[in-house]
Design a protein around this motif. Structure first.
Motif, PDB file in Angstrom:
ATOM      1  N   SER A   1      18.060  73.720  34.729  1.00  0.00           N
ATOM      2  CA  SER A   1      18.783  72.559  34.234  1.00  0.00           C
ATOM      3  C   SER A   1      17.847  71.581  33.542  1.00  0.00           C
ATOM      4  O   SER A   1      16.625  71.608  33.730  1.00  0.00           O
ATOM      5  CB  SER A   1      19.486  71.848  35.399  1.00  0.00           C
TER       6      SER A   1
ATOM      7  N   GLY B   1      28.656  62.939  34.240  1.00  0.00           N
ATOM      8  CA  GLY B   1      27.375  62.606  33.636  1.00  0.00           C
ATOM      9  C   GLY B   1      27.055  61.140  33.624  1.00  0.00           C
ATOM     10  O   GLY B   1      25.928  60.752  33.436  1.00  0.00           O
TER      11      GLY B   1
ATOM     12  N   GLU C   1      24.608  64.910  31.125  1.00  0.00           N
ATOM     13  CA  GLU C   1      23.886  65.548  32.231  1.00  0.00           C
ATOM     14  C   GLU C   1      23.586  64.629  33.404  1.00  0.00           C
ATOM     15  O   GLU C   1      23.331  65.092  34.510  1.00  0.00           O
ATOM     16  CB  GLU C   1      22.560  66.145  31.716  1.00  0.00           C
TER      17      GLU C   1
END
Length: 235
Positions: free
Chosen positions: A43, A138, A212
């Motif tokens: 990630s 996010g 993210e």
């Protein structure tokens, strides 16, 4: 029988080469973190926060220490060892300097979901929400304000909103009466920011949110301010 002086000189040169290589470890780890993230091996949070900002930072200072030792060793024979010392010090020094700059930038407390109107933040389109994994994905919560980030006190045209997004580095996803949307993907770790512009009579609001949820300082605020600047008449 081997010449002790020559053996010592050879050993010192080998040691110097290893010290020089140590200065390159941190940059190589960062490159691995970037490419691993871009190719989906891990990630963005792991690549940036763990491999780069934690492990890479430690290795950067270790490389600087190795470079300083290399400089000390090179003083005994500058003509033959000076190049190794200079290269290691330049690489290690530049690496540590970049880490310090990024550390100062990332240390700024800021949110990943910001807007000019915290009371009623512009909504993302259904398509954008789907890409974000749902409402609020996010952002870590409700959209918040940024210092010096204010609404544009006029109704702008959709074309103006689209141009402002493009000027701020966003790819325009759509522009229609009363709204415009865009997205921007970062070059290094692929962090994606979505932007929504809401157009109303007498007022235009902006929202920028990262997908993210990786902490990178005030990047969302900076992007939102860039969009607002593009919406504000100049001169």
């Amino acid at each position: 029988m081997a010449d002790p002086t020559r053996t010592q000189a050879r050993t010192a040169e080998v040691r110097l080469r290893w010290l020089t290589l140590a200065a390159f470890v941190a940059p190589l780890v960062v490159l691995a973190a970037v490419f691993g993230t871009r190719f989906g091996l891990w990630s963005a949070g792991f690549g940036l926060e763990v491999l780069t900002l934690k492990i890479g930072r430690i290795l950067a200072f270790a490389g600087l220490a190795a470079a300083l030792i290399a400089v000390i060793n090179a003083l005994k024979d500058v003509r033959r060892r000076g190049l190794y010392a200079a290269v290691s010090l330049a690489v290690a020094g530049a690496t540590v300097a970049l880490f310090l700059v990024q550390q100062q930038r990332f240390a700024v407390p800021a949110d990943n979901d910001v807007t000019t109107d915290p009371a009623e933040a512009p909504a993302f389109s259904r398509a954008v929400l789907a890409m974000r994994g749902g409402a609020g994905a996010g952002g870590g919560g409700a959209s918040v304000a940024c210092p010096d980030l204010v609404s544009v006190p006029r109704q702008v045209a959709p074309e103006t909103a689209a141009a402002a997004l493009s000027a701020a580095g966003f790819t325009v996803r759509g522009a229609a009466p009363f709204r415009a949307d865009g997205a921007q993907e970062g070059f290094w770790f692929g962090l994606t920011y979505d932007a929504a512009i809401r157009i109303r009579p007498g007022r235009t609001d902006v929202r920028v949110a990262q997908r993210e949820g990786v902490s990178v300082g005030d990047e969302a605020c900076r992007l939102a301010q860039a969009v607002v600047q593009g919406l504000t008449p100049q001169g």
